[in-house]
Design an enzyme around this catalytic site. Structure first.
Site, short mmCIF file in Angstrom:
data_model
loop_
_atom_site.label_atom_id
_atom_site.label_comp_id
_atom_site.label_asym_id
_atom_site.label_seq_id
_atom_site.Cartn_x
_atom_site.Cartn_y
_atom_site.Cartn_z
CG HIS A 1 -1.76 1.06 1.21
ND1 HIS A 1 -3.17 0.97 0.42
CD2 HIS A 1 -1.89 2.30 1.43
CE1 HIS A 1 -3.83 2.09 0.54
NE2 HIS A 1 -3.03 3.04 1.24
CE1 TYR B 1 -4.17 13.79 -0.52
CE2 TYR B 1 -6.52 13.03 -0.10
CZ TYR B 1 -5.14 12.80 -0.59
OH TYR B 1 -4.91 11.70 -1.00
NE ARG C 1 -8.02 3.35 -1.69
CZ ARG C 1 -7.37 4.25 -1.23
NH1 ARG C 1 -7.24 5.33 -1.73
NH2 ARG C 1 -7.05 3.89 0.15
NE ARG D 1 -10.52 11.15 6.91
CZ ARG D 1 -9.45 10.64 6.22
NH1 ARG D 1 -8.87 11.56 5.32
NH2 ARG D 1 -8.85 9.71 6.37
CG ASP E 1 -1.04 5.31 3.91
OD1 ASP E 1 -1.08 5.29 2.99
OD2 ASP E 1 -1.14 5.95 5.00
C1 0GY Z 1 -4.54 6.40 2.10
C2 0GY Z 1 -5.37 7.06 2.88
C3 0GY Z 1 -5.98 8.31 2.74
C4 0GY Z 1 -5.99 9.00 1.55
C5 0GY Z 1 -6.55 8.53 0.22
O1 0GY Z 1 -7.67 8.10 -1.46
C6 0GY Z 1 -7.18 8.97 -0.91
O2 0GY Z 1 -6.99 9.93 -1.03
O3 0GY Z 1 -6.59 7.14 0.50
C7 0GY Z 1 -6.46 8.97 3.95
O4 0GY Z 1 -6.59 10.38 3.74
O5 0GY Z 1 -7.17 8.17 4.70
O6 0GY Z 1 -5.06 4.99 1.68
O7 0GY Z 1 -3.35 6.74 1.91
#
Ligand code: 0GY
Length: 292
Positions: free
Chosen positions: A28, A46, A121, A127, A247
């Site tokens: 991930h 974001y 996904r 959010r 991550d």
């Molecule tokens: C991650 C988690 C985040 C972001 C995203 O798709 C996304 O923007 O997954 C988060 O903000 O929890 O998987 O890195």
């Protein structure tokens, strides 16, 4: 749209003392931009900093891993070009997860498959995305990608678990749950919320769980000891259906920026034996992402 408080990921991670087994997969992680070449989606919630494929591969080598699974994040919307660009540059050492529109054609999906995409996904975090899309739209997409042997990656938080369960039961594909569905660690592992989750992932043999994201789950911050019992319970319960990842580059974090070397050093706490580590880091991700 909000800008995160951090201008970059951790630039000087600790060298981990844990030695990953040969062939280990970071299952991930993301690449972002560079925005000048791969602009972010107008509807994003974001804006992350640039995080290039070169820096991802450098981190992979630094932490002693061999492969990556690059997951499309919401800030790039359904434009998967940055993810695919990284897959094509990886010499077969990266696979990807895309986010696609409901009307995507089979020809487009086959091109993605050839580039190394192995799943799509579904993000259900209010959010991050518009969560008003009916579940049927996702079920139809899952049916569309199933003939390719792809799976679905589903991101939701524990607070929505009970509402999500019928959807998970209905999905026809193998399912991978992101960040162990973000348990509420203040409740403790004996709380029915986590025990019911553990029961579901044990009984539904289509489900894999990523024991990732302690930086997003912890109530205490580094070294995330409050997250360890959750990850360990899942690894010990379904050792053949768990995945681990950094991550990196940790988009959208506002409290702190994790040290990726320190995250690697959590692995022996959540998978305490060589056998569990081999399954978590090598066997399971290779079966899901490199079987074809
Ligand atoms: C991650 C988690 C985040 C972001 C995203 O798709 C996304 O923007 O997954 C988060 O903000 O929890 O998987 O890195």
């Amino acid at each position: 749209m909000t800008d995160g408080d951090f201008k970059s990921y951790c630039l000087n991670p600790t060298k981990p003392t844990f030695k990953a087994p040969p062939g280990a997969v970071d299952a991930h992680c993301h690449v972002f931009g560079p925005a000048a070449k791969f602009p972010f989606a107008p509807e994003r919630k974001y804006t992350p900093y640039d995080a290039s494929k070169e820096d991802l591969f450098k981190l992979r080598d630094f932490i002693g891993f061999s492969r990556n699974v690059i997951v499309q994040a919401s800030c790039h919307g359904t434009d998967n070009t940055a993810t695919i660009d990284a897959l094509r540059a990886s010499d077969g050492e990266a696979r990807g997860i895309a986010v696609v529109k409901p009307d995507i054609s089979m020809a487009e999906l086959k091109d993605m498959d050839e580039a190394g995409i192995r799943g799509i996904r579904f993000n259900f975090l209010p959010r991050l995305v518009d969560t008003s899309v009916p579940h049927d739209v996702y079920l139809n997409l899952a049916e569309k990608i199933e003939p390719l042997g792809w799976h679905t990656v589903v991101y939701f938080e524990a607070v929505s678990f009970r509402a999500m369960k019928p959807f998970l039961d209905a999905l026809p594909t193998t399912i991978v749950l992101d960040h162990m569905s973000v348990p509420d660690v203040k409740k403790g592992i004996d709380h029915p919320d986590f025990q019911d989750y553990l029961k579901m992932v044990t009984e539904n043999r289509n489900i894999y769980v990523k024991v990732t994201g302690p930086e997003r789950i912890s109530a205490k911050g580094p070294p995330y000891d409050d997250v360890v019992p959750y990850a360990r319970a899942i690894v010990e319960r379904i050792p053949g259906r768990v995945l681990w990842g950094t991550d990196w580059p940790h988009p959208n974090m506002t409290s702190h920026m994790p040290d990726d070397g320190m995250l690697v050093d959590m692995i022996p706490k959540i998978a305490p034996t060589a056998d569990l580590q081999e399954k978590l880091l090598v066997d399971n991700p290779l079966r899901l992402y490199w079987a074809t």
